[in-house]
Design a protein around this motif. Structure first.
Motif, mmCIF file in Angstrom:
data_model
loop_
_atom_site.group_PDB
_atom_site.id
_atom_site.type_symbol
_atom_site.label_atom_id
_atom_site.label_comp_id
_atom_site.label_asym_id
_atom_site.label_seq_id
_atom_site.Cartn_x
_atom_site.Cartn_y
_atom_site.Cartn_z
ATOM 1 N N ARG A 23 -3.887 -15.482 -37.296
ATOM 2 C CA ARG A 23 -4.993 -14.614 -37.692
ATOM 3 C C ARG A 23 -5.246 -13.639 -36.549
ATOM 4 O O ARG A 23 -5.231 -14.029 -35.383
ATOM 5 C CB ARG A 23 -6.257 -15.426 -37.945
ATOM 6 C CG ARG A 23 -6.154 -16.359 -39.128
ATOM 7 C CD ARG A 23 -7.402 -17.249 -39.255
ATOM 8 N NE ARG A 23 -7.277 -18.168 -40.377
ATOM 9 C CZ ARG A 23 -6.774 -19.395 -40.282
ATOM 10 N NH1 ARG A 23 -6.357 -19.857 -39.124
ATOM 11 N NH2 ARG A 23 -6.700 -20.167 -41.347
ATOM 12 N N THR A 65 -6.684 -9.198 -35.618
ATOM 13 C CA THR A 65 -7.105 -7.866 -36.025
ATOM 14 C C THR A 65 -6.169 -6.849 -35.387
ATOM 15 O O THR A 65 -5.963 -6.873 -34.167
ATOM 16 C CB THR A 65 -8.558 -7.589 -35.579
ATOM 17 O OG1 THR A 65 -9.367 -8.701 -35.966
ATOM 18 C CG2 THR A 65 -9.089 -6.317 -36.217
ATOM 19 N N ASN A 66 -5.632 -5.976 -36.197
ATOM 20 C CA ASN A 66 -4.656 -4.981 -35.748
ATOM 21 C C ASN A 66 -5.367 -3.779 -35.116
ATOM 22 O O ASN A 66 -5.546 -2.748 -35.729
ATOM 23 C CB ASN A 66 -3.799 -4.551 -36.943
ATOM 24 C CG ASN A 66 -2.788 -3.483 -36.617
ATOM 25 O OD1 ASN A 66 -2.624 -2.551 -37.378
ATOM 26 N ND2 ASN A 66 -2.105 -3.604 -35.505
ATOM 27 N N LYS A 113 -7.475 -3.454 -39.272
ATOM 28 C CA LYS A 113 -7.610 -4.444 -40.342
ATOM 29 C C LYS A 113 -7.245 -5.848 -39.859
ATOM 30 O O LYS A 113 -6.387 -6.021 -39.017
ATOM 31 C CB LYS A 113 -6.734 -4.059 -41.527
ATOM 32 C CG LYS A 113 -7.204 -2.758 -42.141
ATOM 33 C CD LYS A 113 -6.497 -2.451 -43.422
ATOM 34 C CE LYS A 113 -7.104 -1.161 -43.982
ATOM 35 N NZ LYS A 113 -6.542 -0.798 -45.229
ATOM 36 N N LYS A 114 -7.916 -6.829 -40.472
ATOM 37 C CA LYS A 114 -7.648 -8.241 -40.177
ATOM 38 C C LYS A 114 -6.472 -8.720 -41.029
ATOM 39 O O LYS A 114 -6.311 -8.285 -42.159
ATOM 40 C CB LYS A 114 -8.877 -9.087 -40.479
ATOM 41 C CG LYS A 114 -10.035 -8.831 -39.536
ATOM 42 C CD LYS A 114 -11.152 -9.829 -39.764
ATOM 43 C CE LYS A 114 -12.308 -9.601 -38.832
ATOM 44 N NZ LYS A 114 -12.033 -9.826 -37.434
ATOM 45 N N VAL A 115 -5.696 -9.620 -40.443
ATOM 46 C CA VAL A 115 -4.533 -10.185 -41.123
ATOM 47 C C VAL A 115 -4.578 -11.701 -40.987
ATOM 48 O O VAL A 115 -4.946 -12.228 -39.939
ATOM 49 C CB VAL A 115 -3.219 -9.641 -40.513
ATOM 50 C CG1 VAL A 115 -2.012 -10.392 -41.026
ATOM 51 C CG2 VAL A 115 -3.074 -8.165 -40.786
ATOM 52 N N GLU A 116 -4.198 -12.366 -42.066
ATOM 53 C CA GLU A 116 -3.977 -13.811 -42.036
ATOM 54 C C GLU A 116 -2.572 -14.029 -42.562
ATOM 55 O O GLU A 116 -2.241 -13.582 -43.659
ATOM 56 C CB GLU A 116 -5.006 -14.549 -42.888
ATOM 57 C CG GLU A 116 -4.849 -16.051 -42.805
ATOM 58 C CD GLU A 116 -5.957 -16.792 -43.519
ATOM 59 O OE1 GLU A 116 -6.660 -17.558 -42.857
ATOM 60 O OE2 GLU A 116 -6.104 -16.592 -44.742
ATOM 61 N N GLN A 117 -1.763 -14.712 -41.778
ATOM 62 C CA GLN A 117 -0.340 -14.819 -42.046
ATOM 63 C C GLN A 117 0.116 -16.255 -41.861
ATOM 64 O O GLN A 117 -0.310 -16.912 -40.918
ATOM 65 C CB GLN A 117 0.389 -13.919 -41.049
ATOM 66 C CG GLN A 117 1.846 -13.784 -41.247
ATOM 67 C CD GLN A 117 2.164 -13.005 -42.475
ATOM 68 O OE1 GLN A 117 1.615 -11.954 -42.722
ATOM 69 N NE2 GLN A 117 3.058 -13.525 -43.275
ATOM 70 N N SER A 159 3.492 -9.404 -47.128
ATOM 71 C CA SER A 159 2.059 -9.691 -47.192
ATOM 72 C C SER A 159 1.321 -9.066 -46.016
ATOM 73 O O SER A 159 0.242 -8.495 -46.179
ATOM 74 C CB SER A 159 1.840 -11.209 -47.213
ATOM 75 O OG SER A 159 0.471 -11.514 -47.064
ATOM 76 N N MET A 160 1.899 -9.165 -44.821
ATOM 77 C CA MET A 160 1.269 -8.573 -43.645
ATOM 78 C C MET A 160 1.131 -7.060 -43.805
ATOM 79 O O MET A 160 0.066 -6.488 -43.533
ATOM 80 C CB MET A 160 2.074 -8.887 -42.382
ATOM 81 C CG MET A 160 1.442 -8.304 -41.124
ATOM 82 S SD MET A 160 2.429 -8.548 -39.647
ATOM 83 C CE MET A 160 3.833 -7.490 -39.981
ATOM 84 N N GLN A 194 -1.664 -6.301 -46.215
ATOM 85 C CA GLN A 194 -2.975 -6.541 -45.619
ATOM 86 C C GLN A 194 -3.359 -5.428 -44.648
ATOM 87 O O GLN A 194 -4.533 -5.094 -44.510
ATOM 88 C CB GLN A 194 -2.997 -7.888 -44.885
ATOM 89 C CG GLN A 194 -2.952 -9.085 -45.808
ATOM 90 C CD GLN A 194 -2.883 -10.375 -45.020
ATOM 91 O OE1 GLN A 194 -3.827 -10.697 -44.301
ATOM 92 N NE2 GLN A 194 -1.775 -11.101 -45.152
ATOM 93 N N LEU A 195 -2.381 -4.847 -44.004
ATOM 94 C CA LEU A 195 -2.636 -3.749 -43.066
ATOM 95 C C LEU A 195 -2.821 -2.413 -43.779
ATOM 96 O O LEU A 195 -3.160 -1.416 -43.150
ATOM 97 C CB LEU A 195 -1.499 -3.643 -42.047
ATOM 98 C CG LEU A 195 -1.373 -4.803 -41.067
ATOM 99 C CD1 LEU A 195 -0.128 -4.656 -40.222
ATOM 100 C CD2 LEU A 195 -2.621 -4.912 -40.197
#
Length: 172
Positions: free
Chosen positions: A104, A106-107, A119-123, A147-148, A151-152
């Motif tokens: 988890r 934040t980019n 944006k936040k990512v959960e991978q 998916s990543m 999410q971005l």
């Protein structure tokens, strides 16, 4: 005499199982430490302690060395400065440890070719390490890069077959 031989054989068998089990627990502890301290906290100086000098990460298209692997990890930390990678499940068999992990972050930075999106990512992903003499010698990993990217916000997320995909048609 046969009873003594049977007892000795059983003792050796149980000792072998206990040693293998102990080694597998040691390998899982090493994997957990690598995830928590190096991959998650970015303590890159631990790489020499945790990885074999001849480490190989087996990629889909090519293998990479420890130096390349660590450069990529640093790139992920640049792109996601608050990244936390949690080893959720660890399974050991022989000299292999399989880790199911969740990352988890934040980019907010740039790294590994990613722009900063905020944006936040959960991978999730799976990593298999071969551990020899207390060091990580080989790696095989997989995670859902599609998916990543979604999410971005770096890929179009329109559902296929929607009206927005079809060219404008004149009504008759």
């Amino acid at each position: 005499m046969r009873i003594i031989t049977a007892v000795i054989n059983c003792s050796l068998l149980f000792a072998g199982i206990a040693c293998a089990s102990s080694l597998q627990e040691q390998n899982k502890a090493l994997a957990k430490r690598a995830f928590e301290e190096l991959l998650s906290k970015g303590k890159f100086e631990l790489a020499e302690q945790l990885y074999a000098k001849d480490f190989v990460n087996h990629g889909i298209h090519r293998n990479i060395s420890l130096a390349e692997d660590q450069a990529a990890l640093k790139g992920w930390h640049e792109a996601f400065p608050d990244v936390v990678i949690v080893p959720e499940k660890l399974i050991a068999e022989g000299d292999l440890v399989t880790i199911y992990w969740i990352a988890r972050g934040t980019n907010t930075g740039t790294g590994n070719g990613l722009p900063a999106t905020g944006k936040k990512v959960e991978q999730t992903g799976i990593t298999i390490w071969r551990i020899v003499n207390g060091k990580i010698k080989e790696e095989w990993s997989a995670f859902d890069q599609l998916s990543m990217m979604k999410q971005l916000g770096l890929l179009d997320q329109k559902p296929s077959g929607s009206d927005t995909d079809a060219p404008d048609k004149k009504k008759e």
